[in-house]
Design a protein around this motif. Structure first.
Motif, PDB file in Angstrom:
ATOM      1  N   THR A   1       0.898  -1.099   0.195  1.00  0.00           N
ATOM      2  CA  THR A   1       0.002  -0.014   0.015  1.00  0.00           C
ATOM      3  C   THR A   1       0.984   1.379   0.277  1.00  0.00           C
ATOM      4  O   THR A   1       2.249   1.119   0.472  1.00  0.00           O
ATOM      5  CB  THR A   1      -0.615  -0.110   1.252  1.00  0.00           C
ATOM      6  OG1 THR A   1      -0.125   0.124   2.435  1.00  0.00           O
ATOM      7  CG2 THR A   1      -1.417  -0.916   1.431  1.00  0.00           C
TER       8      THR A   1
ATOM      9  N   VAL B   1       1.872  -1.254  -6.149  1.00  0.00           N
ATOM     10  CA  VAL B   1       1.645  -0.488  -5.001  1.00  0.00           C
ATOM     11  C   VAL B   1       0.134  -0.471  -5.977  1.00  0.00           C
ATOM     12  O   VAL B   1      -0.556   0.632  -6.843  1.00  0.00           O
ATOM     13  CB  VAL B   1       1.741   0.751  -4.894  1.00  0.00           C
ATOM     14  CG1 VAL B   1       1.130   2.217  -3.714  1.00  0.00           C
ATOM     15  CG2 VAL B   1       3.321   0.861  -4.107  1.00  0.00           C
TER      16      VAL B   1
ATOM     17  N   GLU C   1      -2.894   0.801  -5.491  1.00  0.00           N
ATOM     18  CA  GLU C   1      -3.494   1.740  -5.180  1.00  0.00           C
ATOM     19  C   GLU C   1      -3.554   3.117  -5.807  1.00  0.00           C
ATOM     20  O   GLU C   1      -3.760   4.194  -6.084  1.00  0.00           O
ATOM     21  CB  GLU C   1      -4.192   2.322  -4.131  1.00  0.00           C
ATOM     22  CG  GLU C   1      -2.748   2.538  -3.329  1.00  0.00           C
ATOM     23  CD  GLU C   1      -2.662   2.512  -1.477  1.00  0.00           C
ATOM     24  OE1 GLU C   1      -3.317   3.734  -0.715  1.00  0.00           O
ATOM     25  OE2 GLU C   1      -3.148   1.623  -0.492  1.00  0.00           O
TER      26      GLU C   1
END
Length: 183
Positions: free
Chosen positions: A20, A155, A157
């Motif tokens: 994340t 990552v 996101e």
């Protein structure tokens, strides 16, 4: 499948093996240390590169230079550079080809590359060399990333790999140079 309970936290890696945004600082120092230890560093991005691939490769190159290591090669896997990106400072280096430099690298950093075969022609020319044991870093934002490197910073996101690199700069307390910021 539910995550395993570890103390008071739940381990959800089985469900989502990727990092994340909050985990970037924990990987930043390992990336920095691997770059600094390298003598023959190569940065690769996918064939038929888009703006994120080119910007990420150039940004990673700038970071390496600031860390005191000059990459011997920074290229797209097919040695091309889209005409609409030629205005970027140092972008011409993306359109090189040097299989020997890749073969001799002691560290390969893949940026914006969900799996090694996305390198395109380079991958198919020197697959054995790319799969040879050596240090590798993989920085990407694609959820489909196969985590093929020794050190992976994936990552999903993030909107782009360039965004991840911005967070890396912050985590290492490094300044993004004006030319890099415009890529």
């Amino acid at each position: 499948m539910t995550g395993q309970v570890l103390g008071s936290e739940v381990d959800t890696r089985a469900e989502n093996p990727h990092e994340t945004l909050h985990e970037i600082p924990s990987k930043a120092h390992a990336i920095r240390d691997m770059v600094r230890a390298s003598k023959r560093l190569v940065i690769l991005t996918h064939g038929n590169p888009d703006a994120d691939a080119v910007a990420s490769a150039l940004s990673m190159r700038s970071m390496c230079l600031q860390l005191g290591v000059t990459p011997v090669l920074t290229v797209a896997g097919d040695g091309t550079l889209p005409a609409n990106l030629t205005f970027l400072k140092d972008s011409a280096i993306i359109a090189q080809s040097d299989d020997a430099a890749v073969a001799d690298a002691d560290l390969i950093i893949y940026v914006d590359c969900a799996d090694a075969s996305r390198l395109g022609p380079l991958y198919y020319r020197i697959t054995n060399e790319l799969e040879r044991r050596r240090h590798t870093i993989n920085i990407d934002h694609h959820v489909t990333n196969t985590r093929f490197a020794e050190l992976n910073l994936i990552v999903p996101e993030s909107a782009s790999t360039a965004e991840i690199l911005t967070h890396l700069y912050d985590a290492l307390d490094m300044e993004i140079e004006p030319d890099t910021a415009t890529t």
